[in-house]
Scaffold this motif. Structure first.
Motif, PDB file in Angstrom:
ATOM      1  N   LEU A   1     -42.168  68.792-144.013  1.00  0.00           N
ATOM      2  CA  LEU A   1     -41.531  69.306-142.791  1.00  0.00           C
ATOM      3  C   LEU A   1     -41.527  68.236-141.706  1.00  0.00           C
ATOM      4  CD1 LEU A   1     -40.381  71.824-141.270  1.00  0.00           C
ATOM      5  CD2 LEU A   1     -42.728  72.225-140.469  1.00  0.00           C
ATOM      6  N   GLY A   2     -40.352  67.988-141.149  1.00  0.00           N
ATOM      7  CA  GLY A   2     -40.216  67.013-140.065  1.00  0.00           C
ATOM      8  C   GLY A   2     -39.835  67.685-138.763  1.00  0.00           C
ATOM      9  N   TRP A   3     -39.802  66.890-137.705  1.00  0.00           N
ATOM     10  CA  TRP A   3     -39.504  67.433-136.383  1.00  0.00           C
ATOM     11  C   TRP A   3     -38.143  68.119-136.334  1.00  0.00           C
ATOM     12  CZ3 TRP A   3     -43.338  67.782-133.027  1.00  0.00           C
ATOM     13  CH2 TRP A   3     -44.425  66.912-133.148  1.00  0.00           C
ATOM     14  N   LYS A   4     -37.153  67.512-136.961  1.00  0.00           N
ATOM     15  CA  LYS A   4     -35.795  68.053-136.891  1.00  0.00           C
ATOM     16  C   LYS A   4     -35.670  69.404-137.591  1.00  0.00           C
ATOM     17  CE  LYS A   4     -33.422  63.606-136.398  1.00  0.00           C
ATOM     18  NZ  LYS A   4     -32.400  62.687-136.974  1.00  0.00           N
ATOM     19  N   ALA A   5     -36.577  69.680-138.536  1.00  0.00           N
ATOM     20  CA  ALA A   5     -36.503  70.941-139.281  1.00  0.00           C
ATOM     21  C   ALA A   5     -37.380  72.033-138.673  1.00  0.00           C
ATOM     22  CB  ALA A   5     -36.914  70.700-140.730  1.00  0.00           C
ATOM     23  N   LEU A   6     -38.022  71.740-137.543  1.00  0.00           N
ATOM     24  CA  LEU A   6     -38.899  72.738-136.933  1.00  0.00           C
ATOM     25  C   LEU A   6     -38.149  74.017-136.578  1.00  0.00           C
ATOM     26  CD1 LEU A   6     -41.369  70.984-134.442  1.00  0.00           C
ATOM     27  CD2 LEU A   6     -41.919  72.317-136.476  1.00  0.00           C
ATOM     28  N   ALA A   7     -36.921  73.859-136.099  1.00  0.00           N
ATOM     29  CA  ALA A   7     -36.145  75.028-135.669  1.00  0.00           C
ATOM     30  C   ALA A   7     -35.940  76.011-136.821  1.00  0.00           C
ATOM     31  CB  ALA A   7     -34.803  74.589-135.095  1.00  0.00           C
ATOM     32  N   GLU A   8     -35.933  75.518-138.061  1.00  0.00           N
ATOM     33  CA  GLU A   8     -35.743  76.398-139.211  1.00  0.00           C
ATOM     34  C   GLU A   8     -36.955  77.297-139.445  1.00  0.00           C
ATOM     35  OE1 GLU A   8     -34.932  73.841-142.475  1.00  0.00           O
ATOM     36  OE2 GLU A   8     -33.201  72.869-141.507  1.00  0.00           O
ATOM     37  N   GLN A   9     -38.108  76.924-138.874  1.00  0.00           N
ATOM     38  CA  GLN A   9     -39.327  77.713-139.036  1.00  0.00           C
ATOM     39  C   GLN A   9     -39.629  78.558-137.800  1.00  0.00           C
ATOM     40  OE1 GLN A   9     -40.785  77.750-141.973  1.00  0.00           O
ATOM     41  NE2 GLN A   9     -39.369  76.167-142.727  1.00  0.00           N
ATOM     42  N   ALA A  10     -38.761  78.524-136.830  1.00  0.00           N
ATOM     43  CA  ALA A  10     -38.975  79.262-135.581  1.00  0.00           C
ATOM     44  C   ALA A  10     -38.949  80.779-135.844  1.00  0.00           C
ATOM     45  CB  ALA A  10     -37.913  78.880-134.563  1.00  0.00           C
ATOM     46  N   PRO A  11     -39.628  81.562-134.999  1.00  0.00           N
ATOM     47  CA  PRO A  11     -40.319  81.105-133.790  1.00  0.00           C
ATOM     48  C   PRO A  11     -41.711  80.545-134.078  1.00  0.00           C
ATOM     49  CG  PRO A  11     -40.487  83.476-133.957  1.00  0.00           C
ATOM     50  CD  PRO A  11     -39.605  83.039-135.094  1.00  0.00           C
ATOM     51  N   LEU A  12     -42.093  79.559-133.279  1.00  0.00           N
ATOM     52  CA  LEU A  12     -43.410  78.941-133.386  1.00  0.00           C
ATOM     53  C   LEU A  12     -44.288  79.423-132.234  1.00  0.00           C
ATOM     54  CD1 LEU A  12     -42.395  75.227-134.094  1.00  0.00           C
ATOM     55  CD2 LEU A  12     -42.727  77.068-135.736  1.00  0.00           C
ATOM     56  N   LEU A  13     -45.585  79.412-132.481  1.00  0.00           N
ATOM     57  CA  LEU A  13     -46.545  79.782-131.437  1.00  0.00           C
ATOM     58  C   LEU A  13     -47.274  78.542-130.942  1.00  0.00           C
ATOM     59  CD1 LEU A  13     -48.205  82.977-132.986  1.00  0.00           C
ATOM     60  CD2 LEU A  13     -46.200  82.838-131.508  1.00  0.00           C
TER      61      LEU A  13
ATOM     62  N   SER B   1     -39.398  64.380-126.930  1.00  0.00           N
ATOM     63  CA  SER B   1     -39.301  63.000-127.426  1.00  0.00           C
ATOM     64  C   SER B   1     -38.718  62.949-128.830  1.00  0.00           C
ATOM     65  CB  SER B   1     -40.678  62.332-127.398  1.00  0.00           C
ATOM     66  OG  SER B   1     -41.534  62.879-128.389  1.00  0.00           O
ATOM     67  N   HIS B   2     -38.831  64.069-129.562  1.00  0.00           N
ATOM     68  CA  HIS B   2     -38.253  64.156-130.910  1.00  0.00           C
ATOM     69  C   HIS B   2     -36.953  64.967-130.904  1.00  0.00           C
ATOM     70  CE1 HIS B   2     -41.649  62.295-133.010  1.00  0.00           C
ATOM     71  NE2 HIS B   2     -42.446  62.965-132.197  1.00  0.00           N
ATOM     72  N   ARG B   3     -36.415  65.175-129.723  1.00  0.00           N
ATOM     73  CA  ARG B   3     -35.147  65.883-129.533  1.00  0.00           C
ATOM     74  C   ARG B   3     -35.183  67.310-130.068  1.00  0.00           C
ATOM     75  NH1 ARG B   3     -30.501  61.203-130.528  1.00  0.00           N
ATOM     76  NH2 ARG B   3     -31.350  59.733-128.995  1.00  0.00           N
ATOM     77  N   VAL B   4     -36.314  67.954-129.828  1.00  0.00           N
ATOM     78  CA  VAL B   4     -36.461  69.370-130.176  1.00  0.00           C
ATOM     79  C   VAL B   4     -36.574  70.153-128.871  1.00  0.00           C
ATOM     80  CG1 VAL B   4     -37.872  71.106-131.339  1.00  0.00           C
ATOM     81  CG2 VAL B   4     -37.658  68.807-132.321  1.00  0.00           C
ATOM     82  N   GLU B   5     -35.711  71.136-128.674  1.00  0.00           N
ATOM     83  CA  GLU B   5     -35.751  71.942-127.463  1.00  0.00           C
ATOM     84  C   GLU B   5     -36.816  73.027-127.595  1.00  0.00           C
ATOM     85  OE1 GLU B   5     -31.986  73.460-126.223  1.00  0.00           O
ATOM     86  OE2 GLU B   5     -30.908  71.637-126.829  1.00  0.00           O
TER      87      GLU B   5
ATOM     88  N   VAL C   1     -37.401  76.889-130.142  1.00  0.00           N
ATOM     89  CA  VAL C   1     -38.381  77.136-131.207  1.00  0.00           C
ATOM     90  C   VAL C   1     -39.525  78.043-130.759  1.00  0.00           C
ATOM     91  CG1 VAL C   1     -37.866  74.980-132.389  1.00  0.00           C
ATOM     92  CG2 VAL C   1     -39.655  75.018-130.646  1.00  0.00           C
ATOM     93  N   ALA C   2     -39.643  78.296-129.448  1.00  0.00           N
ATOM     94  CA  ALA C   2     -40.732  79.139-128.953  1.00  0.00           C
ATOM     95  C   ALA C   2     -40.467  80.605-129.250  1.00  0.00           C
ATOM     96  CB  ALA C   2     -40.907  78.952-127.449  1.00  0.00           C
TER      97      ALA C   2
END
Length: 289
Positions: free
Chosen positions: A179-191, A207-211, A215-216
Motif C-alpha cells: 500500500l502506497g500513499w496514492k492508494a490510501l483513498a481506496e482504504q478510506a475512511p481512515l482514523l 506532501s504526498h498529495r493526499v487530501e 480520507v478522514a
C-alpha cells in the motif's frame, strides 16, 4: 462574575440540571437557579435553553463554558505553582500535551525517581495551552509535539515517535502489502487522532498529495490516541496511530502494521530563554535525542 457563580454555572452546564448542580455543590436548587438568573441578567444574554426536559447551552453559554473551564484551570494551576514554592519542598511544574503526558513522561519520571526528577509535577493541556502556561510562568517548562515558534522560547528535541498505519489483523488482510500513499483513498475512511498530532499528519498527507478531508472519517473524529486504538480494535477501520501508544497492542498481535507508511513525530522540551531548562534534561536520561 464571581468565582462562585462560575462554579455554579459549570456544574449546571456539565450536568444539564440545576438540581444535580445543587446536589454536587451542597446548595438548594433555588440558590443555583437564582445564581444563574443573576448571571444571565448581568450578561444580558441567556446561557441555557430551558424549553426541554434537559438544560441545553445556548451559543453564548457554550462560549462561557469554554472560557470558564480555562479560567478555573488556570487558577488551579497557579495555586499548585505557588504551593510548589513552599520552603523545604522545591517543586517544578512541566506542562505536557496528551501523548507526552500519557506515553512518555510518566516513564521518564519513574526511571529518574530519586535523582533528577525529584519534585517534578506534570500537568496536561493542548498545544496552545502548554505554550501559554510556559509563557505566563505557570509552568517551568513544556513538552509538545509542535516546535514552539515564539522567539522568547528556547527548545530542544527530546523524543522521537512516528505515526504508523495499523489495523486489526482481519482488516489488515484486506489491504495490499505494498500500500502506497496514492492508494490510501481506496482504504478510506481512515482514523487518526484529531488533536495535537493532526497538523503533523495533515502536512505529511499534503506532501504526498493526499487530501486529508478525502480520507478522514466524516463523523468518527477521535481526540486521543487511546480512542483511536480502541476503534481500530473493533476491526472495521484502519488508521494512523502513535507507534509508542500502539506498541502493547502490536506486540500482542491484536493490531498489526499495514504497509511501510509512517510519519515522523518529534517532541520538544522548551522554556523561556531567561530560565534554565537544562535541569529538566535529566528526565530524559541525561541526554536528548
Amino acid at each position: 462574575m464571581t468565582f462562585e457563580q462560575m462554579r455554579i454555572f459549570l456544574e449546571a452546564a456539565h450536568f444539564g440540571s440545576f438540581t444535580h448542580a445543587a446536589e454536587r455543590l451542597g446548595l438548594t436548587q433555588s440558590a443555583v437557579s437564582v445564581s444563574i438568573k443573576k448571571l444571565e441578567e448581568k450578561l444580558d444574554v441567556p446561557l441555557f435553553d430551558r424549553s426541554g426536559r434537559r438544560l441545553l447551552l445556548t451559543e453564548a453559554g457554550q462560549v462561557l463554558l469554554n472560557e470558564a473551564e480555562r479560567i478555573l484551570r488556570d487558577v488551579e494551576l497557579t495555586m499548585r505553582r505557588v504551593e510548589g514554592r513552599r520552603p523545604l519542598s522545591p517543586s517544578a511544574l512541566v506542562a505536557c500535551t496528551a501523548n507526552a503526558y500519557d506515553f512518555w513522561m510518566p516513564q521518564m519520571l519513574a526511571r529518574e525517581n530519586g535523582s533528577g526528577a525529584h519534585g517534578v509535577d506534570l500537568i496536561r493541556g493542548g498545544v496552545n495551552e502548554v505554550a501559554a502556561y510556559v509563557m505566563r510562568g505557570t509552568a517551568d517548562a513544556g513538552v509538545t509535539s509542535a516546535m514552539p515558534s515564539h522567539p522568547q522560547f528556547q527548545q530542544v528535541a527530546v523524543f522521537a515517535d512516528r505515526l504508523v498505519l495499523c489495523g486489526h489483523p482481519e482488516r489488515a488482510r484486506e489491504v495490499p502489502d505494498d500500500l502506497g500513499w496514492k492508494a490510501l483513498a481506496e482504504q478510506a475512511p481512515l482514523l487518526w487522532e484529531h488533536g495535537e498530532l493532526t497538523p503533523t499528519l495533515v502536512a505529511a498527507l499534503a506532501s504526498h498529495r493526499v487530501e486529508a478531508d478525502r480520507v478522514a472519517h466524516p463523523v468518527l473524529r477521535l481526540s486521543s490516541s487511546t480512542a483511536v486504538i480502541s476503534a481500530l480494535l473493533g476491526g472495521r477501520y484502519i488508521g494512523f496511530v502513535s507507534d509508542r501508544a500502539a506498541q502493547p497492542w502490536l506486540s500482542s498481535g491484536r493490531l498489526v502494521r499495514i504497509g511501510a507508511l509512517e510519519i515522523p513525530v518529534r517532541y520538544w522540551l522548551f522554556g523561556l530563554r531567561e530560565h534554565n531548562i537544562d535541569r529538566f534534561v535529566s528526565l530524559f536520561g541525561g541526554r536528548v535525542e
